[in-house]
Motif scaffolding. Structure first.
Motif, PDB file in Angstrom:
ATOM      1  N   ARG A   1      11.869  -7.734 -26.941  1.00 24.20           N
ATOM      2  CA  ARG A   1      11.515  -9.091 -26.507  1.00 24.20           C
ATOM      3  C   ARG A   1      11.314  -9.105 -24.993  1.00 24.20           C
ATOM      4  N   ARG A   2      12.182  -8.416 -24.288  1.00 24.82           N
ATOM      5  CA  ARG A   2      12.058  -8.353 -22.829  1.00 24.82           C
ATOM      6  C   ARG A   2      10.841  -7.525 -22.421  1.00 24.82           C
ATOM      7  N   VAL A   3      10.623  -6.402 -23.083  1.00 24.35           N
ATOM      8  CA  VAL A   3       9.505  -5.533 -22.720  1.00 24.35           C
ATOM      9  C   VAL A   3       8.169  -6.213 -22.984  1.00 24.35           C
ATOM     10  N   PHE A   4       8.011  -6.834 -24.154  1.00 22.24           N
ATOM     11  CA  PHE A   4       6.742  -7.507 -24.452  1.00 22.24           C
ATOM     12  C   PHE A   4       6.481  -8.646 -23.469  1.00 22.24           C
ATOM     13  N   THR A   5       7.533  -9.349 -23.087  1.00 19.00           N
ATOM     14  CA  THR A   5       7.373 -10.424 -22.107  1.00 19.00           C
ATOM     15  C   THR A   5       6.969  -9.849 -20.751  1.00 19.00           C
ATOM     16  N   ASP A   6       7.615  -8.758 -20.333  1.00 21.35           N
ATOM     17  CA  ASP A   6       7.192  -8.073 -19.108  1.00 21.35           C
ATOM     18  C   ASP A   6       5.696  -7.759 -19.163  1.00 21.35           C
ATOM     19  N   ALA A   7       5.254  -7.243 -20.304  1.00 18.96           N
ATOM     20  CA  ALA A   7       3.866  -6.807 -20.437  1.00 18.96           C
ATOM     21  C   ALA A   7       2.895  -7.983 -20.335  1.00 18.96           C
ATOM     22  N   VAL A   8       3.228  -9.086 -20.981  1.00 22.28           N
ATOM     23  CA  VAL A   8       2.366 -10.273 -20.883  1.00 22.28           C
ATOM     24  C   VAL A   8       2.265 -10.743 -19.444  1.00 22.28           C
ATOM     25  N   ARG A   9       3.394 -10.820 -18.766  1.00 23.17           N
ATOM     26  CA  ARG A   9       3.389 -11.281 -17.376  1.00 23.17           C
ATOM     27  C   ARG A   9       2.653 -10.287 -16.474  1.00 23.17           C
ATOM     28  N   PHE A  10       2.736  -9.000 -16.785  1.00 27.74           N
ATOM     29  CA  PHE A  10       2.026  -7.991 -16.005  1.00 27.74           C
ATOM     30  C   PHE A  10       0.518  -8.156 -16.172  1.00 27.74           C
TER      31      PHE A  10
ATOM     32  N   PRO B   1       0.829  -1.220   0.000  1.00 29.90           N
ATOM     33  CA  PRO B   1       0.000   0.000   0.000  1.00 29.90           C
ATOM     34  C   PRO B   1       0.856   1.259   0.000  1.00 29.90           C
ATOM     35  N   VAL B   2       0.370   2.275  -0.711  1.00 25.49           N
ATOM     36  CA  VAL B   2       1.057   3.561  -0.814  1.00 25.49           C
ATOM     37  C   VAL B   2       0.108   4.664  -0.362  1.00 25.49           C
ATOM     38  N   ASP B   3       0.581   5.563   0.488  1.00 28.99           N
ATOM     39  CA  ASP B   3      -0.215   6.713   0.911  1.00 28.99           C
ATOM     40  C   ASP B   3       0.019   7.849  -0.071  1.00 28.99           C
ATOM     41  N   THR B   4      -0.962   8.090  -0.940  1.00 31.07           N
ATOM     42  CA  THR B   4      -0.844   9.145  -1.942  1.00 31.07           C
ATOM     43  C   THR B   4      -1.478  10.452  -1.490  1.00 31.07           C
ATOM     44  N   GLY B   5      -2.237  10.432  -0.406  1.00 33.11           N
ATOM     45  CA  GLY B   5      -2.996  11.602  -0.002  1.00 33.11           C
ATOM     46  C   GLY B   5      -4.351  11.698  -0.664  1.00 33.11           C
ATOM     47  N   LEU B   6      -4.645  10.787  -1.590  1.00 36.22           N
ATOM     48  CA  LEU B   6      -5.945  10.761  -2.262  1.00 36.22           C
ATOM     49  C   LEU B   6      -6.925   9.935  -1.439  1.00 36.22           C
ATOM     50  N   THR B   7      -8.169  10.387  -1.352  1.00 35.72           N
ATOM     51  CA  THR B   7      -9.150   9.689  -0.518  1.00 35.72           C
ATOM     52  C   THR B   7     -10.086   8.787  -1.314  1.00 35.72           C
ATOM     53  N   GLN B   8     -10.169   8.987  -2.626  1.00 32.60           N
ATOM     54  CA  GLN B   8     -11.118   8.227  -3.432  1.00 32.60           C
ATOM     55  C   GLN B   8     -10.452   7.124  -4.253  1.00 32.60           C
ATOM     56  N   VAL B   9      -9.127   7.034  -4.144  1.00 32.39           N
ATOM     57  CA  VAL B   9      -8.371   6.017  -4.880  1.00 32.39           C
ATOM     58  C   VAL B   9      -7.391   5.360  -3.918  1.00 32.39           C
ATOM     59  N   THR B  10      -7.376   4.037  -3.919  1.00 29.76           N
ATOM     60  CA  THR B  10      -6.417   3.269  -3.128  1.00 29.76           C
ATOM     61  C   THR B  10      -5.314   2.778  -4.056  1.00 29.76           C
ATOM     62  N   THR B  11      -4.061   3.002  -3.683  1.00 27.39           N
ATOM     63  CA  THR B  11      -2.930   2.710  -4.561  1.00 27.39           C
ATOM     64  C   THR B  11      -1.965   1.734  -3.910  1.00 27.39           C
ATOM     65  N   TYR B  12      -1.419   0.834  -4.746  1.00 32.06           N
ATOM     66  CA  TYR B  12      -0.416  -0.134  -4.313  1.00 32.06           C
ATOM     67  C   TYR B  12       0.806  -0.027  -5.221  1.00 32.06           C
ATOM     68  N   ASP B  13       1.965  -0.166  -4.615  1.00 29.94           N
ATOM     69  CA  ASP B  13       3.224  -0.326  -5.343  1.00 29.94           C
ATOM     70  C   ASP B  13       3.324  -1.804  -5.737  1.00 29.94           C
ATOM     71  N   VAL B  14       3.434  -2.064  -7.026  1.00 28.21           N
ATOM     72  CA  VAL B  14       3.362  -3.426  -7.554  1.00 28.21           C
ATOM     73  C   VAL B  14       4.727  -3.853  -8.085  1.00 28.21           C
ATOM     74  N   THR B  15       5.112  -5.092  -7.799  1.00 26.37           N
ATOM     75  CA  THR B  15       6.276  -5.715  -8.430  1.00 26.37           C
ATOM     76  C   THR B  15       5.855  -7.069  -8.978  1.00 26.37           C
ATOM     77  N   VAL B  16       6.092  -7.285 -10.271  1.00 21.10           N
ATOM     78  CA  VAL B  16       5.666  -8.503 -10.967  1.00 21.10           C
ATOM     79  C   VAL B  16       6.896  -9.161 -11.587  1.00 21.10           C
ATOM     80  N   PRO B  17       7.035 -10.489 -11.504  1.00 23.74           N
ATOM     81  CA  PRO B  17       8.135 -11.157 -12.215  1.00 23.74           C
ATOM     82  C   PRO B  17       7.891 -11.117 -13.727  1.00 23.74           C
TER      83      PRO B  17
END
Length: 340
Positions: free
Chosen positions: A156-165, A46-62
């Motif tokens: 090749r790396r970017v497209f693979t990142d995107a599929v996994r994301f 979870p990330v505190d953005t100061g926004l009250t109507q949106v909940t935000t998370y810092d995401v890390t994906v393999p």
């Protein structure tokens, strides 16, 4: 600014004939299988953005080779039940930015995943997601990074990142995997088309003035970077043209788009010197699924801007809304392809 490419009538009649590698499908099947075999699980903080109507998370994906790919997840605050989801890919040179900067789709009621692009962005040297490959012989930029071999190429790396994301997004408990749309502007539009051809079962695709389409033509007619990186590389390496374009064919989004089946909403700008309209139309004409189109005749690479965001909001709402009873208002339909 003047037209620098074909007219709209010529683009609408275009019949692109692109050179497709015979092993294109096998190449991507093996690439994605290896990435999935690398394992790993997404992490969300979870990330505190100061926004009250949106909940935000810092995401890390393999991503590619299991390497960590950063991003953001924005959710409407207090949302209940699996949501329709928009996964967004970013323009050339952009990283994911600050967590409060891109909350349009969450404010519209959707889960919104934003993928960082490896090696791009400003928050650290090389962005929040560094590119791990160290390859020589390229000119500044990303298009010629690893261009001697499709297995080494940057995208090749970017497209693979995107599929996994996208796979991670669809597996998240807040997301309805059957109501997931991918989108992006310029580079992000090209990535979204590639993902559409590589990931079955998407609900929709919104490529906005897409880059990485009919790359060879882009390299010969674009008046501004990034396609000019290829011309600069070949100006120095005069004997490598055919080998370079043979590699780039594996990451040409117009070729991968032919494998897509999800409904799509394209935008194309007719005075775009960065992603010339004929290259975008090459992807549009080859796209394998249902397709709709908005053309901005007097715009450059900025395309439709806020006007097109309005078109996208309406299109996604119609696409992802639950079907209504026939005796209430009839079935929803997609518009036939037409310029705006």
């Amino acid at each position: 600014m003047p037209l620098t490419d074909l007219t709209l009538a010529q683009c609408l009649a275009l019949q692109p004939d692109l050179d497709e590698p015979a092993d294109l499908d096998a190449f991507w099947h093996q690439t994605l299988r290896a990435a999935r075999a690398a394992g790993g699980a997404p992490r969300l903080t979870p990330v505190d953005t100061g926004l009250t109507q949106v909940t935000t998370y810092d995401v890390t994906v393999p991503g590619f080779a299991g390497e960590p790919v950063r991003g953001w997840l924005h959710l409407p605050a207090g949302a209940d039940g699996p949501l329709g989801c928009v996964v967004e890919f970013l323009g050339y040179g952009r990283g994911r930015g600050l967590p409060h900067e891109q909350v349009l789709w969450a404010n519209a009621g959707y889960a919104h995943f934003v993928m960082d692009t490896r090696g791009q962005g400003w928050s650290t040297a090389g962005g929040d997601t560094p590119d791990t490959a160290s390859l020589n012989g390229d000119v500044p930029g990303f298009l010629t990074r690893g261009v001697d071999d499709p297995h080494d190429h940057y995208y090749r790396r970017v497209f693979t990142d995107a599929v996994r994301f996208v796979e991670a997004a669809r597996a998240h408990p807040a997301v309805d995997p059957n109501r997931t749309v991918v989108t992006g502007v310029s580079q992000g539009g090209g990535i979204s088309l590639a993902v559409a051809g590589l990931v079955p079962g998407l609900a929709g695709v919104m490529p906005d003035v897409p880059f990485l389409c009919d790359i060879r033509r882009g390299a010969t007619i674009a008046g501004a970077p990034p396609y000019t990186e290829i011309a600069e590389y070949l100006r120095l390496h005069r004997d490598r043209a055919e080998a370079v374009f043979a590699t780039l064919a594996y990451v040409d989004a117009a070729l991968l788009a032919a494998r897509a089946t999800a409904p799509s909403l394209f935008s194309i700008a007719m005075m775009d010197e960065i992603c010339p309209p004929s290259t975008c139309f090459a992807a549009y004409h080859r796209y394998g699924g249902p397709k709709d189109l908005r053309v901005y005749e007097f715009n450059g690479h900025e395309g439709g801007g806020g006007h097109h965001r309005r078109e996208q909001l309406a299109w996604v709402r119609d696409l992802l809304s639950p079907p209504r009873p026939l005796n209430e208002s009839g079935p929803s339909t997609l518009h036939a392809p037409q310029p705006a």
